[in-house]
Scaffold this motif. Structure first.
Motif, PDB file in Angstrom:
ATOM      1  N   SER A 418       0.834  -1.200   0.000  1.00 40.91           N
ATOM      2  CA  SER A 418       0.000   0.000   0.000  1.00 40.91           C
ATOM      3  C   SER A 418       0.866   1.246   0.000  1.00 40.91           C
ATOM      4  CB  SER A 418      -0.915   0.028   1.235  1.00 40.91           C
ATOM      5  OG  SER A 418      -1.826  -1.025   1.208  1.00 40.91           O
ATOM      6  N   PRO A 419       0.487   2.280  -0.752  1.00 39.96           N
ATOM      7  CA  PRO A 419       1.211   3.555  -0.681  1.00 39.96           C
ATOM      8  C   PRO A 419       0.811   4.299   0.575  1.00 39.96           C
ATOM      9  CG  PRO A 419      -0.616   3.719  -2.217  1.00 39.96           C
ATOM     10  CD  PRO A 419      -0.595   2.306  -1.734  1.00 39.96           C
ATOM     11  N   GLY A 420       1.631   4.204   1.609  1.00 35.95           N
ATOM     12  CA  GLY A 420       1.270   4.831   2.878  1.00 35.95           C
ATOM     13  C   GLY A 420       0.568   3.831   3.766  1.00 35.95           C
ATOM     14  N   LEU A 421       0.840   3.900   5.058  1.00 39.09           N
ATOM     15  CA  LEU A 421       0.290   2.927   5.998  1.00 39.09           C
ATOM     16  C   LEU A 421      -0.855   3.551   6.772  1.00 39.09           C
ATOM     17  CD1 LEU A 421       3.654   1.418   7.249  1.00 39.09           C
ATOM     18  CD2 LEU A 421       2.259   0.784   5.287  1.00 39.09           C
ATOM     19  N   ASN A 422      -1.925   3.869   6.056  1.00 42.59           N
ATOM     20  CA  ASN A 422      -3.101   4.461   6.656  1.00 42.59           C
ATOM     21  C   ASN A 422      -4.146   3.380   6.864  1.00 42.59           C
ATOM     22  OD1 ASN A 422      -5.903   5.735   6.551  1.00 42.59           O
ATOM     23  ND2 ASN A 422      -4.591   7.543   6.775  1.00 42.59           N
ATOM     24  N   ALA A 423      -4.710   3.315   8.075  1.00 39.15           N
ATOM     25  CA  ALA A 423      -5.635   2.229   8.400  1.00 39.15           C
ATOM     26  C   ALA A 423      -6.867   2.222   7.504  1.00 39.15           C
ATOM     27  CB  ALA A 423      -6.072   2.348   9.868  1.00 39.15           C
ATOM     28  N   LYS A 424      -7.248   3.372   6.972  1.00 37.61           N
ATOM     29  CA  LYS A 424      -8.464   3.438   6.158  1.00 37.61           C
ATOM     30  C   LYS A 424      -8.210   3.162   4.687  1.00 37.61           C
ATOM     31  CE  LYS A 424     -10.814   6.676   9.256  1.00 37.61           C
ATOM     32  NZ  LYS A 424     -11.479   7.989   9.385  1.00 37.61           N
ATOM     33  N   THR A 425      -6.949   3.242   4.242  1.00 35.54           N
ATOM     34  CA  THR A 425      -6.668   3.079   2.816  1.00 35.54           C
ATOM     35  C   THR A 425      -5.786   1.874   2.510  1.00 35.54           C
ATOM     36  OG1 THR A 425      -4.737   4.555   2.966  1.00 35.54           O
ATOM     37  CG2 THR A 425      -6.860   5.564   2.444  1.00 35.54           C
ATOM     38  N   MET A 426      -5.192   1.247   3.518  1.00 36.91           N
ATOM     39  CA  MET A 426      -4.286   0.132   3.262  1.00 36.91           C
ATOM     40  C   MET A 426      -5.053  -1.075   2.715  1.00 36.91           C
ATOM     41  SD  MET A 426      -3.454  -1.453   7.017  1.00 36.91           S
ATOM     42  CE  MET A 426      -3.116   0.135   7.770  1.00 36.91           C
ATOM     43  N   ASP A 427      -4.362  -1.888   1.942  1.00 43.24           N
ATOM     44  CA  ASP A 427      -4.998  -3.095   1.434  1.00 43.24           C
ATOM     45  C   ASP A 427      -4.879  -4.214   2.464  1.00 43.24           C
ATOM     46  OD1 ASP A 427      -2.426  -4.081   1.304  1.00 43.24           O
ATOM     47  OD2 ASP A 427      -2.251  -3.854  -0.860  1.00 43.24           O
ATOM     48  N   ASN A 428      -5.535  -5.344   2.163  1.00 44.70           N
ATOM     49  CA  ASN A 428      -5.613  -6.433   3.126  1.00 44.70           C
ATOM     50  C   ASN A 428      -4.252  -7.066   3.407  1.00 44.70           C
ATOM     51  OD1 ASN A 428      -8.388  -6.183   3.458  1.00 44.70           O
ATOM     52  ND2 ASN A 428      -8.828  -7.506   1.728  1.00 44.70           N
ATOM     53  N   LYS A 429      -3.402  -7.172   2.374  1.00 39.27           N
ATOM     54  CA  LYS A 429      -2.092  -7.794   2.562  1.00 39.27           C
ATOM     55  C   LYS A 429      -1.234  -6.966   3.521  1.00 39.27           C
ATOM     56  CE  LYS A 429      -2.048  -9.903  -2.037  1.00 39.27           C
ATOM     57  NZ  LYS A 429      -1.356  -9.947  -3.354  1.00 39.27           N
ATOM     58  N   THR A 430      -1.292  -5.652   3.366  1.00 40.19           N
ATOM     59  CA  THR A 430      -0.544  -4.781   4.273  1.00 40.19           C
ATOM     60  C   THR A 430      -1.084  -4.894   5.687  1.00 40.19           C
ATOM     61  OG1 THR A 430      -0.030  -3.233   2.491  1.00 40.19           O
ATOM     62  CG2 THR A 430       0.102  -2.388   4.731  1.00 40.19           C
ATOM     63  N   ALA A 431      -2.412  -4.930   5.816  1.00 41.94           N
ATOM     64  CA  ALA A 431      -3.026  -5.054   7.137  1.00 41.94           C
ATOM     65  C   ALA A 431      -2.625  -6.354   7.817  1.00 41.94           C
ATOM     66  CB  ALA A 431      -4.548  -4.966   7.012  1.00 41.94           C
ATOM     67  N   ALA A 432      -2.521  -7.446   7.047  1.00 38.12           N
ATOM     68  CA  ALA A 432      -2.103  -8.728   7.625  1.00 38.12           C
ATOM     69  C   ALA A 432      -0.686  -8.635   8.173  1.00 38.12           C
ATOM     70  CB  ALA A 432      -2.190  -9.827   6.565  1.00 38.12           C
ATOM     71  N   ARG A 433       0.199  -7.966   7.433  1.00 35.92           N
ATOM     72  CA  ARG A 433       1.572  -7.799   7.908  1.00 35.92           C
ATOM     73  C   ARG A 433       1.615  -6.928   9.159  1.00 35.92           C
ATOM     74  NH1 ARG A 433       2.308  -9.484   2.799  1.00 35.92           N
ATOM     75  NH2 ARG A 433       4.378 -10.212   2.162  1.00 35.92           N
ATOM     76  N   LEU A 434       0.831  -5.851   9.149  1.00 31.99           N
ATOM     77  CA  LEU A 434       0.836  -4.961  10.302  1.00 31.99           C
ATOM     78  C   LEU A 434       0.247  -5.634  11.537  1.00 31.99           C
ATOM     79  CD1 LEU A 434      -0.135  -1.572   8.649  1.00 31.99           C
ATOM     80  CD2 LEU A 434       2.044  -2.186   9.675  1.00 31.99           C
ATOM     81  N   LEU A 435      -0.702  -6.522  11.346  1.00 28.93           N
ATOM     82  CA  LEU A 435      -1.239  -7.276  12.473  1.00 28.93           C
ATOM     83  C   LEU A 435      -0.123  -8.048  13.174  1.00 28.93           C
ATOM     84  CD1 LEU A 435      -3.495  -8.596  14.157  1.00 28.93           C
ATOM     85  CD2 LEU A 435      -3.769 -10.261  12.321  1.00 28.93           C
ATOM     86  N   VAL A 436       0.737  -8.698  12.396  1.00 31.03           N
ATOM     87  CA  VAL A 436       1.849  -9.459  12.968  1.00 31.03           C
ATOM     88  C   VAL A 436       2.870  -8.515  13.603  1.00 31.03           C
ATOM     89  CG1 VAL A 436       3.657 -11.140  12.484  1.00 31.03           C
ATOM     90  CG2 VAL A 436       1.488 -11.254  11.246  1.00 31.03           C
ATOM     91  N   ILE A 437       3.195  -7.433  12.908  1.00 35.29           N
ATOM     92  CA  ILE A 437       4.175  -6.471  13.420  1.00 35.29           C
ATOM     93  C   ILE A 437       3.744  -5.919  14.771  1.00 35.29           C
ATOM     94  CG2 ILE A 437       5.148  -4.165  13.037  1.00 35.29           C
ATOM     95  CD1 ILE A 437       5.216  -4.852  10.031  1.00 35.29           C
ATOM     96  N   HIS A 438       2.476  -5.535  14.881  1.00 38.28           N
ATOM     97  CA  HIS A 438       1.996  -4.951  16.142  1.00 38.28           C
ATOM     98  C   HIS A 438       1.957  -5.982  17.263  1.00 38.28           C
ATOM     99  CE1 HIS A 438       0.563  -0.763  15.212  1.00 38.28           C
ATOM    100  NE2 HIS A 438       0.953  -1.209  14.037  1.00 38.28           N
TER     101      HIS A 438
END
Length: 624
Positions: A418-438
């Motif tokens: 995703s261009p930018g890590l915004n919770a409202k605009t990120m795609d699902n793949k980015t969100a899955a990675r961020l879930l693990v990171i957090h």
């Protein structure tokens, strides 16, 4: 993509317990030598940390400070912690020292919460050891607070400029306090969201300009507290429960301990093909599998981390059962619709045509309903995507749990699409990675003993046993998958061939019978009898509906990718067997064992990533 409910901790404003700040900066000899200038830098650093503490407390989080033993910037950070750590206060900030070497004095060790290092008694610290401890610093940091003079790197592999560069490549918030005399104390924040990946890839620690271009200078003076807007931006990502809006997996997708019928149809179908190759997956609670106990215990990760893994693992398994059910049912129902249409034409079993027409309509309706339920919508993601996303996140957590006690994380976690890590605009793949990171950032710091000291060298044997146990577990899984899928693929292929040759035989006999009726007298022996038999309408049922059945069997085999998954699992089992042999030969070398753990985790994750790409091309649809 919004979801119907959170997958993490209830409906709280944030799903996190900790907020982590990594303080990096120059040692005493690279900072301005004037006492007044150093004091000014110290005050600015204190203001920024005060703001971080305020942000954390406003969100109900505990601030954890990560820094080193060195003089200069590290010393400033430890002094700030000392001033802001009242005794007997559970909400007080914590301070962890991450460094390859032991503390310079016992009194200094008593001033911090804990210590993470490699060897308690190193005779000579290799340069790569600094890089290893930097790996753990970046793994834990929500943002990096750097004191930097704006000049290129000059020193160890681990250092201020290296850490800033790596943080930028990971799209992490970086706050820069100028240590150069021209802009002393000025605060800037990095923003990589507006820069293309190609530009980020050009970051070079020997070229300071390649880093500075990502920073934006505050228009206000630090004395006027113009850092508020900077920290609002720096903490926005870390303190947002992004899963609610990003991942799109509803809490309803987790079957928990409820008994489910999902998997009944595909399990029954494959049981008919190979009864010994499939276990019962229906009318029983969905079980998660974390891995061998030795691996889980050594991971040093919290109960919440593993509970999140359990939910994702159950969600993925349940969604995969639903997906496979839909694949089997849509193809078989479509072939039955063809059967009903032909039966209606020939009035099979003397039933009225209306009965067969109703059955045909019912089969087509089942196909449409299954396709509709499996597809995504504005308010939910598809069954296949739920399966792939939950499985992707679960497998990233599994690999991350292997690397965490080795003070490292998967590099693939930071490959955002995703261009930018915004919770409202990120795609699902980015969100899955961020879930693990957090979840990793919120993990407890690995420790042994009362002082929460962790030396990588001291845990060689349990880490080796855990690595061997996980490799063995994964190898057995892939061997089982290979055997199971090869059996299914073989039986479906043979059944498809059988159906095809039955149709071919019927057609040939029908052609021969038709020719015999026109060429020989009606009462002339065997050929005449064959002609009368093959002229019956019932044979039309075989020649017209069996090709649809063969197509259905081929569609099930292709949509589930039985052959390619079997081939990939066979290749993966061989690679894991080779890794197992190499790990067994590793003795008393924690750095080499760490490298082998990284190799194993990357191998497992890479295989899963290729599997996800393979299955992402398959979707439940109307059979051709």
């Amino acid at each position: 993509m919004k979801q119907n409910g959170p997958i993490l901790r209830g409906d709280s404003k944030t799903s996190r317990q900790y907020f982590n700040v990594l303080v990096v900066g120059h040692r005493q000899n690279r900072l301005p030598q004037s006492p007044e200038q150093q004091e000014y830098i110290r005050k600015v650093l204190f203001r920024v940390l005060d703001k971080a503490l305020q942000e954390a407390q406003d969100h109900g989080l505990i601030l954890r400070l990560f820094t080193g033993w060195s003089d200069g910037t590290d010393h400033f950070a430890r002094n700030w912690f000392k001033q802001n750590h009242p005794l007997n206060n559970q909400a007080a900030p914590q301070c962890y020292i991450v460094s390859p070497d032991e503390p310079p004095s016992a009194s200094l060790e008593q001033q911090v919460t804990g210590f993470v290092g490699i060897s308690a008694k190193p005779s000579d610290i290799p340069e790569t050891w600094y890089g290893i401890t930097d790996d753990y610093k970046l793994l834990m940091a929500d943002f990096v607070l750097s004191v930097w003079d704006g000049k290129p790197a000059a020193g160890y592999e681990g250092g201020t400029v290296y850490l800033v560069a790596r943080a930028l490549r990971r799209h992490m918030p970086v706050v820069w306090i100028h240590a150069d005399e021209a802009s002393l104390g000025q605060v800037e924040i990095a923003d990589t969201s507006t820069h293309p990946d190609a530009e980020i890839a050009l970051i070079n620690t020997r070229d300071a300009a390649s880093l500075i271009r990502f920073f934006t200078r505050s228009q206000k003076k630090t004395e006027d507290f113009g850092i508020d807007a900077i920290f609002n931006e720096a903490t926005a990502l870390s303190l947002t429960s992004f899963v609610d809006e990003g991942l799109g997996i509803s809490a309803k997708d987790d079957p928990q301990q409820r008994k489910k019928h999902a998997g009944f149809w595909y399990a029954s179908f494959f049981w008919l093909l190979a009864p010994q190759k499939i276990k019962s997956v229906c009318f029983a609670p969905v079980r998660s599998w974390r891995g061998p106990e030795a691996y889980v215990q050594v991971s040093a990760l919290s109960k919440h981390f593993w509970e999140t893994f359990d939910r994702l693992d159950r969600t993925a398994t349940h969604a995969s059962n639903r997906y496979r059910d839909a694949v089997v049912l849509t193809h078989l129902a479509s072939s039955l619709a063809v059967f009903s249409a032909v039966a209606s034409t020939i009035l099979l079993m003397n039933f009225p045509a209306t009965v067969w027409a109703v059955l045909e309509l019912a089969m087509l309706s089942i196909v449409l309903i299954l396709v509709w339920r499996s597809q995504g919508s504005k308010h939910r993601i598809s069954t296949r995507d739920t399966w792939l996303l939950a499985r992707q996140a679960a497998e990233m957590m599994r690999a991350s749990a292997l690397l965490y006690p080795h003070l490292d994380s998967l590099q693939g976690l930071y490959e955002f699409s995703s261009p930018g890590l915004n919770a409202k605009t990120m795609d699902n793949k980015t969100a899955a990675r961020l879930l693990v990171i957090h979840n990793l950032r919120d993990a407890e710091v690995p420790s042994t003993g009362v002082r929460a000291t962790y030396w990588l060298e001291d845990h060689f044997l349990p880490l080796k046993q855990a690595l061997l146990a996980l490799i063995h577990d994964q190898r057995k899984y892939h061997e089982s998958t290979t055997e199971k899928y090869e059996t299914w693929q073989h039986h479906i292929h043979r059944l498809t061939q059988l159906v095809f040759f039955i149709v071919l035989g019927v057609v040939l006999l029908h052609v021969l019978a038709s020719a015999s009726l026109s060429l020989v007298p009606e009462n002339y022996g065997l050929l005449a009898t064959l002609g009368r038999v093959m002229d019956k309408p019932a044979w039309l049922l075989l020649s017209a509906s069996f090709p649809a059945l063969a197509a259905a069997l081929h569609g099930i085999q292709g949509t589930l990718e039985l052959k390619r998954i079997a081939e990939r699992s066979k290749h993966m089992a061989q690679k894991l067997e080779e890794l197992h042999g190499i790990v067994e030969k590793c003795h008393d070398d924690p750095i080499k064992l760490r490298q082998l753990a990284i190799m194993t985790a990357e191998t497992i994750f890479s295989e899963h990533d290729s599997w996800r790409e393979l299955m992402s091309a398959q979707q439940v649809g109307i059979p051709a």
